[in-house]
Design an enzyme around this catalytic site. Structure first.
Site, mmCIF file in Angstrom:
data_model
loop_
_atom_site.group_PDB
_atom_site.id
_atom_site.type_symbol
_atom_site.label_atom_id
_atom_site.label_comp_id
_atom_site.label_asym_id
_atom_site.label_seq_id
_atom_site.Cartn_x
_atom_site.Cartn_y
_atom_site.Cartn_z
ATOM 1 N N GLY A 80 -4.992 54.724 -12.344
ATOM 2 C CA GLY A 80 -3.843 55.515 -12.767
ATOM 3 C C GLY A 80 -2.720 54.670 -13.323
ATOM 4 O O GLY A 80 -2.923 53.554 -13.806
ATOM 5 N N GLU A 88 -13.757 61.192 -15.059
ATOM 6 C CA GLU A 88 -13.078 60.634 -13.893
ATOM 7 C C GLU A 88 -12.077 59.582 -14.345
ATOM 8 O O GLU A 88 -12.454 58.612 -15.014
ATOM 9 C CB GLU A 88 -14.085 60.012 -12.925
ATOM 10 C CG GLU A 88 -13.433 59.426 -11.677
ATOM 11 C CD GLU A 88 -14.427 58.747 -10.756
ATOM 12 O OE1 GLU A 88 -13.974 58.151 -9.769
ATOM 13 O OE2 GLU A 88 -15.646 58.789 -11.042
ATOM 14 N N LEU A 89 -10.827 59.741 -13.991
ATOM 15 C CA LEU A 89 -9.782 58.834 -14.439
ATOM 16 C C LEU A 89 -10.084 57.397 -14.014
ATOM 17 O O LEU A 89 -10.226 57.107 -12.824
ATOM 18 C CB LEU A 89 -8.426 59.271 -13.855
ATOM 19 C CG LEU A 89 -7.225 58.391 -14.216
ATOM 20 C CD1 LEU A 89 -6.970 58.408 -15.717
ATOM 21 C CD2 LEU A 89 -5.979 58.835 -13.454
ATOM 22 N N ASP A 90 -10.199 56.504 -15.013
ATOM 23 C CA ASP A 90 -10.466 55.081 -14.776
ATOM 24 C C ASP A 90 -11.719 54.859 -13.937
ATOM 25 O O ASP A 90 -11.834 53.853 -13.234
ATOM 26 C CB ASP A 90 -9.260 54.408 -14.105
ATOM 27 C CG ASP A 90 -8.011 54.458 -14.963
ATOM 28 O OD1 ASP A 90 -8.144 54.386 -16.193
ATOM 29 O OD2 ASP A 90 -6.907 54.587 -14.403
ATOM 30 N N GLY A 91 -12.670 55.789 -14.021
ATOM 31 C CA GLY A 91 -13.865 55.707 -13.183
ATOM 32 C C GLY A 91 -15.166 55.570 -13.944
ATOM 33 O O GLY A 91 -16.242 55.674 -13.359
#
Length: 297
Positions: A214, A239-242
């Site tokens: 994030g 998926e955020l930064d995933g």
């Protein structure tokens, strides 16, 4: 600043050189079948790298470069013939022509360090790709980008206009680029946009993921008192930064480094990590399996 030769590609871009990337369940006979097939079709293997997750029931990955006279004319028929081998071993595979450059779009916001590294690499001929355009939600980079002879497009984004902005961005890139690079583009990409470029959007995140996902990761790192900071290049997923990680690097810091110092040190790491990831993608060195990558370097 770019170190001379640090990212120079060792790839041979001869017009008759091709690449074959394969992933499949591991079992005996895979390499023999591929080698025999290429030999029978007058192809000469010049490089081969392979990896197995587990010889007993794991996944097998291989990247092969080969020369084939009159490649452009013969490759469609070669791909057609290979389907029987692929079916026999349950392969996912991809042929590509080494001399064919990937076409890139770069998305950027206000920070220029990652963008500049890619532009320098491209200008020097070390990044074997065509940068077709740069898109930004700010106008700060316009003069810089156009000085390289690359088209610049300003597409402002607000929470209220995000959908319309992404539609405009898709109009700019669809049919023109293979891959999108988020060079510190500080916007979350919607699932609707992502479906047009699966595993073809590369982001640089300014932390050593999975730590500090994030926003404001350097502030998070400072508050935690870390002794190493890093950066991560990954494919973008919902998926955020995933998404699948392509490349990472770190540098040691100390209690004497404040948030601004961490940012300064981090900018250098970000540039290097993103440049490596983009180069490897352009050279077809990456295979994605589930949420991981196998990178042949």
């Amino acid at each position: 600043m770019k170190t001379q030769g640090q990212f120079q590609s060792s790839v041979d871009h001869r017009k008759d050189r091709a690449r074959l990337l394969i992933s499949c369940p591991d079992r005996p006979g895979i390499v023999a079948a591929i080698s025999s097939f290429l030999s029978e079709n007058q192809a000469n293997i010049v490089q081969s790298d392979q990896y197995t997750m587990d010889p007993d029931g794991g996944m097998f990955f291989i990247r092969i470069e080969f020369d084939l006279p009159d490649l452009e004319q013969k490759l469609p028929d070669l791909e057609q013939r290979f389907q029987s081998i692929a079916a026999q071993f349950q392969m996912k595979y991809r042929f590509s022509v080494a001399a064919k450059k990937k076409k890139l779009a770069i998305f950027v916001s206000k920070e220029d360090h990652c963008l500049l590294e890619l532009l320098w690499q491209w200008q020097a001929g070390d990044l074997y790709a065509d940068i077709e355009l740069v898109v930004s939600n700010h106008t700060i980079m316009k003069e810089l980008v156009e000085s390289f002879g690359i088209p610049f497009y300003h597409v402002p984004v607000t929470p209220e206009t995000k959908r319309e902005a992404e539609e405009k961005q898709l109009e700019l890139v669809q049919g023109k680029v293979d891959t999108i690079i988020l060079a510190r583009y500080m916007q979350i990409i919607s699932p609707q946009f992502l479906q047009h470029y699966p595993n073809r959007i590369i982001n640089i995140h300014h932390s050593f993921l999975p730590a500090f996902v994030g926003g404001k990761p350097y502030a998070q790192a400072y508050e935690r008192g870390v002794k190493l900071i890093g950066a991560t290049a990954h494919y973008v997923t919902e998926e955020l930064d995933g998404g699948p990680i392509i490349e990472q690097d770190v540098q040691r810091v100390s209690h004497r480094d404040d948030v601004n110092s961490l940012k300064r040190i981090g900018r250098h790491i970000e540039r290097i990590v993103l440049a490596r990831a983009v180069q490897w993608h352009c050279e077809d060195r990456i295979l994605v399996h589930q949420n991981k990558t196998v990178v042949f370097v």
